[in-house]
Motif scaffolding. Structure first.
Motif, PDB file in Angstrom:
ATOM      1  N   VAL A 144      51.435-112.990  -5.614  1.00 59.43           N
ATOM      2  CA  VAL A 144      52.212-112.049  -6.422  1.00 59.43           C
ATOM      3  C   VAL A 144      52.666-110.897  -5.536  1.00 59.43           C
ATOM      4  O   VAL A 144      51.973-110.516  -4.596  1.00 59.43           O
ATOM      5  CB  VAL A 144      51.371-111.498  -7.609  1.00 59.43           C
ATOM      6  CG1 VAL A 144      51.023-112.614  -8.569  1.00 59.43           C
ATOM      7  CG2 VAL A 144      50.133-110.800  -7.131  1.00 59.43           C
ATOM      8  N   PRO A 145      53.842-110.335  -5.808  1.00 56.48           N
ATOM      9  CA  PRO A 145      54.317-109.212  -5.005  1.00 56.48           C
ATOM     10  C   PRO A 145      53.382-108.007  -5.125  1.00 56.48           C
ATOM     11  O   PRO A 145      53.110-107.531  -6.216  1.00 56.48           O
ATOM     12  CB  PRO A 145      55.683-108.891  -5.596  1.00 56.48           C
ATOM     13  CG  PRO A 145      56.088-110.101  -6.356  1.00 56.48           C
ATOM     14  CD  PRO A 145      54.818-110.753  -6.811  1.00 56.48           C
ATOM     15  N   MET A 146      52.854-107.580  -4.001  1.00 56.40           N
ATOM     16  CA  MET A 146      52.000-106.396  -3.963  1.00 56.40           C
ATOM     17  C   MET A 146      52.158-105.740  -2.599  1.00 56.40           C
ATOM     18  O   MET A 146      52.677-106.358  -1.674  1.00 56.40           O
ATOM     19  CB  MET A 146      50.546-106.752  -4.265  1.00 56.40           C
ATOM     20  CG  MET A 146      49.932-107.773  -3.358  1.00 56.40           C
ATOM     21  SD  MET A 146      48.285-108.313  -3.872  1.00 56.40           S
ATOM     22  CE  MET A 146      47.417-106.810  -4.098  1.00 56.40           C
ATOM     23  N   PRO A 147      51.727-104.489  -2.460  1.00 56.11           N
ATOM     24  CA  PRO A 147      51.880-103.803  -1.166  1.00 56.11           C
ATOM     25  C   PRO A 147      51.166-104.538  -0.028  1.00 56.11           C
ATOM     26  O   PRO A 147      50.147-105.186  -0.225  1.00 56.11           O
ATOM     27  CB  PRO A 147      51.229-102.445  -1.408  1.00 56.11           C
ATOM     28  CG  PRO A 147      51.293-102.245  -2.882  1.00 56.11           C
ATOM     29  CD  PRO A 147      51.159-103.619  -3.479  1.00 56.11           C
ATOM     30  N   CYS A 148      51.709-104.411   1.154  1.00 59.50           N
ATOM     31  CA  CYS A 148      51.119-105.006   2.342  1.00 59.50           C
ATOM     32  C   CYS A 148      49.746-104.383   2.583  1.00 59.50           C
ATOM     33  O   CYS A 148      49.583-103.166   2.506  1.00 59.50           O
ATOM     34  CB  CYS A 148      52.021-104.759   3.549  1.00 59.50           C
ATOM     35  SG  CYS A 148      51.309-105.310   5.122  1.00 59.50           S
ATOM     36  N   TRP A 149      48.774-105.208   2.917  1.00 54.96           N
ATOM     37  CA  TRP A 149      47.417-104.725   3.149  1.00 54.96           C
ATOM     38  C   TRP A 149      47.316-103.894   4.423  1.00 54.96           C
ATOM     39  O   TRP A 149      46.452-103.061   4.558  1.00 54.96           O
ATOM     40  CB  TRP A 149      46.427-105.888   3.213  1.00 54.96           C
ATOM     41  CG  TRP A 149      46.712-106.859   4.334  1.00 54.96           C
ATOM     42  CD1 TRP A 149      47.508-107.969   4.270  1.00 54.96           C
ATOM     43  CD2 TRP A 149      46.230-106.798   5.668  1.00 54.96           C
ATOM     44  NE1 TRP A 149      47.549-108.607   5.485  1.00 54.96           N
ATOM     45  CE2 TRP A 149      46.766-107.899   6.367  1.00 54.96           C
ATOM     46  CE3 TRP A 149      45.404-105.920   6.358  1.00 54.96           C
ATOM     47  CZ2 TRP A 149      46.500-108.146   7.711  1.00 54.96           C
ATOM     48  CZ3 TRP A 149      45.139-106.180   7.704  1.00 54.96           C
ATOM     49  CH2 TRP A 149      45.678-107.280   8.359  1.00 54.96           C
ATOM     50  N   ARG A 150      48.244-104.083   5.364  1.00 61.41           N
ATOM     51  CA  ARG A 150      48.159-103.368   6.630  1.00 61.41           C
ATOM     52  C   ARG A 150      48.958-102.060   6.628  1.00 61.41           C
ATOM     53  O   ARG A 150      48.446-101.023   6.989  1.00 61.41           O
ATOM     54  CB  ARG A 150      48.636-104.246   7.775  1.00 61.41           C
ATOM     55  CG  ARG A 150      48.486-103.559   9.134  1.00 61.41           C
ATOM     56  CD  ARG A 150      49.057-104.361  10.275  1.00 61.41           C
ATOM     57  NE  ARG A 150      48.258-105.552  10.528  1.00 61.41           N
ATOM     58  CZ  ARG A 150      48.711-106.590  11.228  1.00 61.41           C
ATOM     59  NH1 ARG A 150      49.926-106.605  11.701  1.00 61.41           N
ATOM     60  NH2 ARG A 150      47.936-107.629  11.430  1.00 61.41           N
ATOM     61  N   CYS A 151      50.229-102.120   6.224  1.00 61.42           N
ATOM     62  CA  CYS A 151      51.078-100.920   6.348  1.00 61.42           C
ATOM     63  C   CYS A 151      51.455-100.300   5.015  1.00 61.42           C
ATOM     64  O   CYS A 151      52.014 -99.214   4.980  1.00 61.42           O
ATOM     65  CB  CYS A 151      52.340-101.248   7.133  1.00 61.42           C
ATOM     66  SG  CYS A 151      53.509-102.310   6.250  1.00 61.42           S
ATOM     67  N   GLY A 152      51.182-100.995   3.907  1.00 65.70           N
ATOM     68  CA  GLY A 152      51.467-100.435   2.589  1.00 65.70           C
ATOM     69  C   GLY A 152      52.885-100.640   2.092  1.00 65.70           C
ATOM     70  O   GLY A 152      53.250-100.130   1.035  1.00 65.70           O
ATOM     71  N   LEU A 153      53.714-101.384   2.821  1.00 64.57           N
ATOM     72  CA  LEU A 153      55.083-101.638   2.380  1.00 64.57           C
ATOM     73  C   LEU A 153      55.071-102.310   1.013  1.00 64.57           C
ATOM     74  O   LEU A 153      54.373-103.288   0.804  1.00 64.57           O
ATOM     75  CB  LEU A 153      55.811-102.539   3.377  1.00 64.57           C
ATOM     76  CG  LEU A 153      57.263-102.863   3.053  1.00 64.57           C
ATOM     77  CD1 LEU A 153      58.146-101.624   3.245  1.00 64.57           C
ATOM     78  CD2 LEU A 153      57.761-103.995   3.921  1.00 64.57           C
ATOM     79  N   THR A 154      55.827-101.750   0.082  1.00 64.38           N
ATOM     80  CA  THR A 154      55.896-102.330  -1.261  1.00 64.38           C
ATOM     81  C   THR A 154      57.090-103.269  -1.344  1.00 64.38           C
ATOM     82  O   THR A 154      58.063-103.113  -0.611  1.00 64.38           O
ATOM     83  CB  THR A 154      56.045-101.235  -2.328  1.00 64.38           C
ATOM     84  OG1 THR A 154      57.264-100.527  -2.083  1.00 64.38           O
ATOM     85  CG2 THR A 154      54.864-100.274  -2.330  1.00 64.38           C
ATOM     86  N   PRO A 155      57.047-104.249  -2.261  1.00 71.73           N
ATOM     87  CA  PRO A 155      58.177-105.166  -2.405  1.00 71.73           C
ATOM     88  C   PRO A 155      59.484-104.435  -2.721  1.00 71.73           C
ATOM     89  O   PRO A 155      60.540-104.801  -2.226  1.00 71.73           O
ATOM     90  CB  PRO A 155      57.755-106.060  -3.573  1.00 71.73           C
ATOM     91  CG  PRO A 155      56.269-106.033  -3.543  1.00 71.73           C
ATOM     92  CD  PRO A 155      55.920-104.645  -3.091  1.00 71.73           C
ATOM     93  N   GLU A 156      59.407-103.362  -3.498  1.00 70.77           N
ATOM     94  CA  GLU A 156      60.615-102.596  -3.839  1.00 70.77           C
ATOM     95  C   GLU A 156      61.211-101.931  -2.593  1.00 70.77           C
ATOM     96  O   GLU A 156      62.409-101.955  -2.384  1.00 70.77           O
ATOM     97  CB  GLU A 156      60.311-101.522  -4.883  1.00 70.77           C
ATOM     98  CG  GLU A 156      59.863-102.070  -6.219  1.00 70.77           C
ATOM     99  CD  GLU A 156      58.370-102.408  -6.238  1.00 70.77           C
ATOM    100  OE1 GLU A 156      57.581-101.827  -5.471  1.00 70.77           O
ATOM    101  OE2 GLU A 156      58.007-103.288  -7.027  1.00 70.77           O
ATOM    102  N   ARG A 157      60.358-101.344  -1.753  1.00 74.17           N
ATOM    103  CA  ARG A 157      60.833-100.696  -0.540  1.00 74.17           C
ATOM    104  C   ARG A 157      61.369-101.717   0.455  1.00 74.17           C
ATOM    105  O   ARG A 157      62.333-101.446   1.161  1.00 74.17           O
ATOM    106  CB  ARG A 157      59.688 -99.893   0.107  1.00 74.17           C
ATOM    107  CG  ARG A 157      60.202 -98.759   0.936  1.00 74.17           C
ATOM    108  CD  ARG A 157      59.099 -97.854   1.395  1.00 74.17           C
ATOM    109  NE  ARG A 157      58.636 -98.349   2.685  1.00 74.17           N
ATOM    110  CZ  ARG A 157      57.399 -98.302   3.117  1.00 74.17           C
ATOM    111  NH1 ARG A 157      56.459 -97.789   2.378  1.00 74.17           N
ATOM    112  NH2 ARG A 157      57.075 -98.767   4.299  1.00 74.17           N
ATOM    113  N   ALA A 158      60.791-102.898   0.483  1.00 70.66           N
ATOM    114  CA  ALA A 158      61.255-103.952   1.388  1.00 70.66           C
ATOM    115  C   ALA A 158      62.662-104.379   1.017  1.00 70.66           C
ATOM    116  O   ALA A 158      63.498-104.629   1.878  1.00 70.66           O
ATOM    117  CB  ALA A 158      60.312-105.138   1.357  1.00 70.66           C
ATOM    118  N   GLN A 159      62.965-104.474  -0.272  1.00 71.04           N
ATOM    119  CA  GLN A 159      64.298-104.862  -0.732  1.00 71.04           C
ATOM    120  C   GLN A 159      65.332-103.806  -0.391  1.00 71.04           C
ATOM    121  O   GLN A 159      66.437-104.115   0.003  1.00 71.04           O
ATOM    122  CB  GLN A 159      64.297-105.126  -2.255  1.00 71.04           C
ATOM    123  CG  GLN A 159      63.502-106.328  -2.654  1.00 71.04           C
ATOM    124  CD  GLN A 159      64.079-107.621  -2.088  1.00 71.04           C
ATOM    125  OE1 GLN A 159      65.287-107.813  -2.024  1.00 71.04           O
ATOM    126  NE2 GLN A 159      63.204-108.500  -1.641  1.00 71.04           N
TER     127      GLN A 159
END
Length: 53
Positions: free
Chosen positions: A35-50
């Motif tokens: 499921v889309p969730m923040p990256c465990w390493r850097c915290g990037l969220t799916p919304e910010r990635a888009q």
């Protein structure tokens, strides 16, 4: 077994799936969650990635 034999019977083992969709675009960490969730390493969220694309 020759190289030709390996090609005919599917080659050597390993994952045939592409893992690219599970790699964080910010830091390169492999994301294990389905499921889309923040990256465990850097915290990037799916919304910010888009937005950053």
């Amino acid at each position: 077994m020759t190289q030709n034999d390996r090609v005919q019977d599917g080659g050597e083992g390993g994952d045939a799936a592409c893992w690219l969709s599970q790699v964080c675009t910010e830091c390169g960490a492999l994301l294990e969650a389905a499921v889309p969730m923040p990256c465990w390493r850097c915290g990037l969220t799916p919304e910010r990635a888009q937005v950053d694309l």
